[in-house]
Design an enzyme around this catalytic site. Structure first.
Site, PDB file in Angstrom:
ATOM      1  N   TYR A 136     -14.697  -4.353   2.184  1.00  0.00           N
ATOM      2  CA  TYR A 136     -13.353  -4.780   1.779  1.00  0.00           C
ATOM      3  C   TYR A 136     -13.156  -6.208   2.284  1.00  0.00           C
ATOM      4  CZ  TYR A 136      -8.318  -5.404   1.779  1.00  0.00           C
ATOM      5  OH  TYR A 136      -7.066  -5.913   1.577  1.00  0.00           O
ATOM      6  N   TYR A 173       0.814  -1.217   0.000  1.00  0.00           N
ATOM      7  CA  TYR A 173       0.000   0.000   0.000  1.00  0.00           C
ATOM      8  C   TYR A 173       0.851   1.271   0.000  1.00  0.00           C
ATOM      9  CZ  TYR A 173      -3.389  -3.482   1.596  1.00  0.00           C
ATOM     10  OH  TYR A 173      -4.165  -4.609   1.718  1.00  0.00           O
ATOM     11  N   ASP A 197     -17.762 -12.237   6.844  1.00  0.00           N
ATOM     12  CA  ASP A 197     -16.308 -12.051   6.882  1.00  0.00           C
ATOM     13  C   ASP A 197     -15.937 -11.527   8.271  1.00  0.00           C
ATOM     14  OD1 ASP A 197     -13.704 -11.129   6.704  1.00  0.00           O
ATOM     15  OD2 ASP A 197     -13.970 -10.138   4.768  1.00  0.00           O
TER      16      ASP A 197
END
Length: 427
Positions: free
Chosen positions: A152, A24, A246
């Protein structure tokens, strides 16, 4: 031989560092990284001797703090006994024990555990399970996933296809991965009706609905109420669609209960776990399915089996330390510590509300978030926190804390005080 990383090179950029490629980071402009040499509890020691109080817990994984002796002893014992063995046609006690303990902890009949080695891969397996569940059920055409704006789920190609493209992390890859379906979370009556209509219209294409429970983490630490999960469970049941949750970020106490879905009283069809599964010590993940999902893969036909198997699946070292981490949840007051952290975060981050440019302050469990109107220079802000003796990693427009559950009140005050003071100075 190349020179080692220099701990004192403020004039250099990350690209000047030999060999490494950082995550990133635009290496041309990112500042030269600090170098860690030692950890203990909630502290990181740098190569130049400075000590930082860690507010991120190693990307939300080190729930027991660094170097917990019980985790270390589990690793040492397992390394001396059997550090690794293939999991194809062979099993071992650390994996069998861990699978049984996870099944006992998770709600309902989430009882079949498929081990992998990262959160993204655990979610990839969840998607494969969902699609093949419908195929094995004799239903064809249900190949798409429905996920939510602000969500995400990882950086692998399959996961990139279900992340919110407007969040910017994966927008360059539009058109590379399969087209999925993006919707708004059902936060109110209108958005619930819209989602219901969408599922009615396109339900024959959709294998599963995928969500992060209570907190959309990397999307900006966006919170939603437990009732949203109850709505999703009801809609999935109505339209014959699987619900995948998730829990890679939220699992193992981060939101105040062992798993976030417990707050809603729901049982997802498939859940993905990772991050704090091993207490931040080893790479390990798990995809856990309910009984009715697993049973659709049972057949005399080999083609109905789940064809997936990472090389380091159920690594004994990782399973041993994950079992040791679960020991600590049983033996030490982790959820009580999370509740205390939540109270302290609420009190000590509250002054941020009066700072110009602060849009919101929100807390859930051991997650504290200060949302700004914007962050002009995230790298400069991160350096300011390091200079203050803290490890805080702002991103997008938020400054957040996800500390170890074992952090002391003094250490947590160091972190919250740094946030208040630095944001005031930059207002």
């Amino acid at each position: 031989m190349a020179d080692p990383i220099s701990p004192t090179a403020p004039e250099k950029n990350a690209a000047d560092m030999p060999h490494l490629w950082l995550p990133y980071s635009q290496m041309q402009t990112a500042p030269f990284p600090v170098e860690a040499t030692r950890t203990k509890g909630s502290r990181i020691t740098l190569a130049d001797g400075r000590e930082l109080t860690d507010g991120v817990a190693a990307w939300w994984t080190a729930c027991h703090g660094y170097n917990h002796p019980h985790l270390q002893q589990a690793l040492i014992h397992q390394a001396a006994t059997m550090p690794h063995v293939m999991f194809g046609g062979m099993v071992h006690a650390p994996a069998r024990t861990l699978a049984a303990r996870l099944a006992a902890l998770l709600p309902g009949d989430l009882e079949r555990v498929f081990f992998t080695d990262s959160g993204s891969v655990a979610m990839e397996v969840a998607l494969k399970m969902a699609v093949q569940f419908h195929i094995n059920s004799g239903t064809h055409g249900r190949t798409r996933m429905l996920s939510f704006r602000g969500g995400y789920h990882g950086d692998t190609l399959g996961m990139m296809s279900i992340c919110d493209p407007e969040e910017g992390m994966h927008s360059l890859f539009a058109g590379v991965f399969p087209e999925q379906i993006l919707a708004d979370l059902p936060l109110d009556e209108q958005s619930t009706a819209d989602l219901d209509a969408l599922l009615a219209e396109r339900g024959s294409e959709i294998a599963a609905v995928i969500t992060e429970p209570l907190v959309q983490g990397a999307g900006g630490m966006l919170f939603h109420a437990p009732e949203v999960l109850q709505t999703l469970r009801a809609l999935c049941d109505r339209h014959g669609i699987l619900l995948i949750v998730d829990e890679i970020f939220t699992g193992f106490g981060r939101t105040g209960t062992m798993f976030a879905c417990e707050k809603a009283g729901i049982v997802p069809d498939i859940v993905a776990l990772s991050k704090a599964l091993t207490g931040g010590t080893m790479a390990l993940a798990a995809t856990v399915a309910r009984r009715h999902v697993f049973e659709k893969f049972l057949s005399d036909d080999a083609d109905r089996a789940l064809m997936h198997g990472p090389t380091f699946m159920a690594n004994p070292l990782a399973c041993a330390v994950a079992n040791a981490s679960l020991d600590l949840f049983e033996q030490e007051p982790r959820l009580e510590q999370v509740a205390a952290i939540e109270d302290q975060l609420r009190r000590e981050l509250a002054p941020c509300r009066a700072i110009p440019g602060v849009r919101d302050v929100r807390v859930m469990g051991a997650i504290g978030v200060v949302e700004l109107d914007k962050i002009e220079d995230a790298d400069a802000l991160r350096r300011a926190f390091v200079d203050r003796g803290t490890w805080v990693r702002p991103f997008r427009r938020i400054v957040y804390l996800t500390p170890a559950f074992t952090i002391t009140t003094e250490e947590l005050s160091t972190l919250t005080g740094a946030i208040v003071d630095i944001l005031k100075a930059r207002a």
